[in-house]
Design a protein around this motif. Structure first.
Motif, PDB file in Angstrom:
ATOM      1  N   THR A 202       1.093  -1.405  -0.265  1.00 48.02           N
ATOM      2  CA  THR A 202       0.416   0.633  -0.511  1.00 48.02           C
ATOM      3  C   THR A 202       1.257   1.434   0.207  1.00 48.02           C
ATOM      4  O   THR A 202       1.325   1.754   0.442  1.00 48.02           O
ATOM      5  N   VAL A 203       0.226   1.914  -0.844  1.00 50.40           N
ATOM      6  CA  VAL A 203       1.501   3.832  -1.031  1.00 50.40           C
ATOM      7  C   VAL A 203      -0.225   4.974  -0.783  1.00 50.40           C
ATOM      8  O   VAL A 203      -1.156   4.358  -1.151  1.00 50.40           O
ATOM      9  N   GLU A 204       0.513   5.428   0.173  1.00 50.10           N
ATOM     10  CA  GLU A 204      -0.952   6.927   0.310  1.00 50.10           C
ATOM     11  C   GLU A 204      -0.083   8.080  -0.564  1.00 50.10           C
ATOM     12  O   GLU A 204       1.047   8.424  -0.810  1.00 50.10           O
ATOM     13  N   VAL A 205      -2.132   8.537  -1.243  1.00 50.57           N
ATOM     14  CA  VAL A 205      -1.071   9.214  -2.485  1.00 50.57           C
ATOM     15  C   VAL A 205      -2.220  10.244  -2.341  1.00 50.57           C
ATOM     16  O   VAL A 205      -3.458  10.543  -2.179  1.00 50.57           O
ATOM     17  N   GLY A 206      -1.718  11.837  -1.058  1.00 55.82           N
ATOM     18  CA  GLY A 206      -2.506  13.233  -1.422  1.00 55.82           C
ATOM     19  C   GLY A 206      -3.692  12.233  -0.531  1.00 55.82           C
ATOM     20  O   GLY A 206      -5.649  12.825  -0.840  1.00 55.82           O
ATOM     21  N   GLY A 207      -3.815  11.518   0.280  1.00 58.13           N
ATOM     22  CA  GLY A 207      -4.818  11.266   1.564  1.00 58.13           C
ATOM     23  C   GLY A 207      -5.689  10.256   1.151  1.00 58.13           C
ATOM     24  O   GLY A 207      -6.863   9.631   1.673  1.00 58.13           O
ATOM     25  N   GLU A 208      -5.346   9.694   0.159  1.00 58.32           N
ATOM     26  CA  GLU A 208      -5.723   8.572  -0.541  1.00 58.32           C
ATOM     27  C   GLU A 208      -5.191   6.980  -0.371  1.00 58.32           C
ATOM     28  O   GLU A 208      -3.757   7.228  -0.863  1.00 58.32           O
ATOM     29  N   THR A 209      -5.640   5.815  -0.083  1.00 52.21           N
ATOM     30  CA  THR A 209      -4.871   4.806  -0.250  1.00 52.21           C
ATOM     31  C   THR A 209      -4.338   4.171  -1.271  1.00 52.21           C
ATOM     32  O   THR A 209      -5.702   3.694  -1.953  1.00 52.21           O
ATOM     33  N   LEU A 210      -3.625   3.505  -2.625  1.00 51.06           N
ATOM     34  CA  LEU A 210      -3.470   2.337  -3.299  1.00 51.06           C
ATOM     35  C   LEU A 210      -3.012   1.285  -2.729  1.00 51.06           C
ATOM     36  O   LEU A 210      -1.898   0.937  -2.601  1.00 51.06           O
ATOM     37  N   ARG A 211      -3.588   0.149  -2.718  1.00 50.98           N
ATOM     38  CA  ARG A 211      -3.137  -1.304  -2.742  1.00 50.98           C
ATOM     39  C   ARG A 211      -3.132  -1.977  -4.065  1.00 50.98           C
ATOM     40  O   ARG A 211      -3.757  -1.574  -5.093  1.00 50.98           O
ATOM     41  N   GLY A 212      -2.158  -1.864  -4.327  1.00 52.87           N
ATOM     42  CA  GLY A 212      -1.636  -2.880  -5.802  1.00 52.87           C
ATOM     43  C   GLY A 212      -0.750  -4.207  -4.763  1.00 52.87           C
ATOM     44  O   GLY A 212      -0.549  -4.502  -4.619  1.00 52.87           O
ATOM     45  N   MET A 213      -1.671  -5.489  -5.855  1.00 50.38           N
ATOM     46  CA  MET A 213      -0.799  -6.223  -5.920  1.00 50.38           C
ATOM     47  C   MET A 213       0.659  -6.326  -6.315  1.00 50.38           C
ATOM     48  O   MET A 213       1.568  -7.243  -5.536  1.00 50.38           O
ATOM     49  N   HIS A 214       1.189  -5.237  -7.252  1.00 52.30           N
ATOM     50  CA  HIS A 214       2.760  -5.018  -7.228  1.00 52.30           C
ATOM     51  C   HIS A 214       2.771  -3.642  -7.634  1.00 52.30           C
ATOM     52  O   HIS A 214       1.747  -3.358  -8.259  1.00 52.30           O
ATOM     53  N   ILE A 215       3.500  -3.102  -6.627  1.00 55.24           N
ATOM     54  CA  ILE A 215       3.873  -2.277  -6.314  1.00 55.24           C
ATOM     55  C   ILE A 215       5.875  -1.555  -7.293  1.00 55.24           C
ATOM     56  O   ILE A 215       6.520  -2.524  -7.037  1.00 55.24           O
ATOM     57  N   VAL A 216       5.402  -0.203  -8.506  1.00 51.31           N
ATOM     58  CA  VAL A 216       6.961  -0.149  -9.119  1.00 51.31           C
ATOM     59  C   VAL A 216       7.503   1.285  -8.721  1.00 51.31           C
ATOM     60  O   VAL A 216       6.128   1.784  -8.887  1.00 51.31           O
ATOM     61  N   VAL A 217       8.545   0.704  -8.125  1.00 56.06           N
ATOM     62  CA  VAL A 217       9.225   2.372  -8.381  1.00 56.06           C
ATOM     63  C   VAL A 217       9.842   2.173  -9.472  1.00 56.06           C
ATOM     64  O   VAL A 217      10.774   2.054  -9.866  1.00 56.06           O
ATOM     65  N   ALA A 218       9.544   4.179  -9.939  1.00 58.37           N
ATOM     66  CA  ALA A 218       9.976   4.558 -10.947  1.00 58.37           C
ATOM     67  C   ALA A 218      10.069   5.680 -11.150  1.00 58.37           C
ATOM     68  O   ALA A 218       9.565   6.958 -11.788  1.00 58.37           O
ATOM     69  N   THR A 219      10.797   6.183  -9.759  1.00 55.50           N
ATOM     70  CA  THR A 219      10.411   7.948  -9.056  1.00 55.50           C
ATOM     71  C   THR A 219      11.565   8.803  -9.608  1.00 55.50           C
ATOM     72  O   THR A 219      11.843  10.007  -9.818  1.00 55.50           O
ATOM     73  N   GLY A 220      12.666   8.188 -10.558  1.00 54.42           N
ATOM     74  CA  GLY A 220      14.123   8.875 -11.397  1.00 54.42           C
ATOM     75  C   GLY A 220      14.710   8.574 -10.078  1.00 54.42           C
ATOM     76  O   GLY A 220      15.354   7.995  -9.189  1.00 54.42           O
ATOM     77  N   ALA A 221      15.995   9.904 -10.379  1.00 54.25           N
ATOM     78  CA  ALA A 221      16.859  10.716  -9.814  1.00 54.25           C
ATOM     79  C   ALA A 221      16.965  11.795  -9.416  1.00 54.25           C
ATOM     80  O   ALA A 221      16.318  12.486 -10.299  1.00 54.25           O
ATOM     81  N   LYS A 222      18.264  12.522  -8.157  1.00 52.86           N
ATOM     82  CA  LYS A 222      17.710  14.099  -8.271  1.00 52.86           C
ATOM     83  C   LYS A 222      19.328  14.287  -8.057  1.00 52.86           C
ATOM     84  O   LYS A 222      20.853  13.491  -7.805  1.00 52.86           O
TER      85      LYS A 222
END
Length: 454
Positions: free
Chosen positions: A120-140
């Motif tokens: 589960t991840v929270e985005v803007g106050g909403e919880t998203l539940r995923g069978m799979h979660i992909v981190v593709a956040t790029g670099a800094k």
């Protein structure tokens, strides 16, 4: 409110969008989230705007190289007008991404994502539940721990400058500094590159890099080696950069640009709450780009610490992750043959084995190398710096590595990448075997494989 998805993707860049699109096409329910403008680094803060600026710099360089050879007058860059042109490429991207997600049935969320559980991840106050979660956040930008580091301008900010400062110091001797310095110098700025060690562009052949340094110097770019950054200070006249082992060297600047590399942007994701193991490089993944501690999580693109921060690699990562999500872990990440280029003027490109790597591996090779500045493709545009190196397997003549500094180096290296991938030999690329359009830069591959100029 909690939503259920087959796949939740964090990041809307090349890797994230590709993964979301292919998973949705396969019938999966997909959500995608980003706190920045939709589009990712390449489209908004990297490849695309960088190449737009580079094209203008190339025109100025070409006009200068041909001055007295039929060209009169001096080409110049109108920076605000160039920025306006750049915006025609970047401004439409977020909206078109948003519309694409809407049309394809991908639920898009704006806001920072953070893990609240293993799936589960929270985005803007909403919880998203995923069978799979992909981190593709790029670099800094890589953190720089010296006094005044916060005074540096990031590469993203540089690409959207409304006015170009007169004196610019670039910290670090990698892709970002060299490419931006070549743009800045052709736009009339005084550009200086400070490299902490004795070697810049370490991923490339040192002999070709030395030639690029010479070309850079002739373009008005000062490349200073063994200049570790010690501090940046605000002064009445701008910025004062102190560098050297004891900070004994000072450089006055109107802007200091961060060019010391980028690291995966995973801060703020609350990875620990997702049961995601990390090390000093970032999320620890296996050969399938899957978190070693949370099998529901995959990592792709610049956020993947085992990859290379290039857009084509992000695409390969995306396809790897999609295959593994859809079919189980069947595809391993493969970075064995990645062409790369520095889009300076002239450009520098490489693929396959370097001499250094070949010697370490004990590979026996023949070296073809030479100066191409007198060859037609270079001479017709007045290019004074053009060289190449090819590594050929001694017994078979199979192409093992290619290194090119010159006009269209990026295009030439793509053909060598294909040749290496297909196990072609030097004989396979001669004009006795293969027909090329003529006269072109790629036709001169026939001279390279024969060792002309060696």
């Amino acid at each position: 409110m909690e939503w259920e998805y087959d796949v939740v993707v964090i990041g809307t860049g090349t890797a994230g969008t590709d993964i979301a699109a292919h998973c949705r096409k396969a019938g999966k329910s997909v959500a995608i989230a980003d706190y920045r403008r939709f589009g990712g680094t390449c489209a908004l803060w990297g490849c695309i705007p960088k190449k737009v600026l580079g094209a203008a710099a190339e025109v100025v360089a070409r006009a200068g190289d041909l001055h007295g050879k039929g060209i009169v007058g001096k080409a110049a860059i109108d920076w605000p007008a160039l920025m306006a042109f750049e915006h025609t490429f970047t401004d439409p991207v977020p909206g078109s991404k948003e519309e694409y997600f809407r049309k394809t049935g991908i639920d898009a969320y704006h806001g920072r994502a953070r893990f609240t559980g293993e799936q589960t991840v929270e985005v803007g106050g909403e919880t998203l539940r995923g069978m799979h979660i992909v981190v593709a956040t790029g670099a800094k930008p890589r953190p720089v721990h010296v006094p005044g580091a916060d005074l540096m301008t990031t590469s993203s900010e540089f690409l959207y400058l409304q006015n170009l400062p007169k004196r610019i110091v670039f910290i670090g001797g990698g892709y970002i500094s060299f490419e931006f310095a070549h743009v800045a110098a052709r736009a009339g700025a005084e550009a200086t590159i400070l490299q902490r060690s004795g070697r810049v562009l370490k991923q490339f052949d040192p002999d070709l890099v030395d030639r690029l340094i010479t070309a850079s110097d002739e373009a008005g770019i000062a490349v200073r080696l063994n200049m570790p950054l010690k501090s940046i200070e605000q002064t009445d006249g701008g910025l004062l950069v102190r560098a050297g082992d004891a900070g004994e060297h000072t450089f006055e600047a109107d802007m200091v640009v961060h060019g010391v590399g980028r690291v995966p942007e995973t801060e703020g994701l609350d990875l620990a709450k997702g049961g995601i193991e990390t090390d000093r490089k970032g999320i620890v993944v296996n050969e399938y780009l899957q978190s070693v501690s949370n099998s529901a999580v995959y990592v792709a693109g610049d956020a993947n610490p085992t990859g290379i921060q290039l857009t084509p690699v992000a695409t390969i990562d995306a396809h790897t992750v999609v295959d593994n999500i859809l079919n189980g872990n069947t595809r391993k990440a493969d970075y064995s043959l990645v062409p790369s280029a520095v889009f300076t003027v002239p450009a520098l490109a490489a693929v396959g084995l370097s001499e250094e790597a070949a010697k370490k591996k004990g590979v026996e090779y023949d070296l073809h190398s030479g100066d191409m500045s007198s060859w037609y493709a270079s001479r017709r545009i007045g290019l004074a710096h053009a060289v190449y190196k090819l590594l050929l397997e001694k017994e078979t003549g199979r192409i093992l590595g290619a290194h090119v500094l010159g006009d269209n180096a990026g295009e030439i290296i793509n053909l060598f990448s294909l040749a290496i991938r297909q196990n072609l030999t030097a004989d396979d690329l001669t004009y006795d075997t293969m027909l090329y359009a003529y006269p072109t830069s790629t036709y001169e591959i026939t001279y390279m494989v024969k060792g002309k100029g060696s």
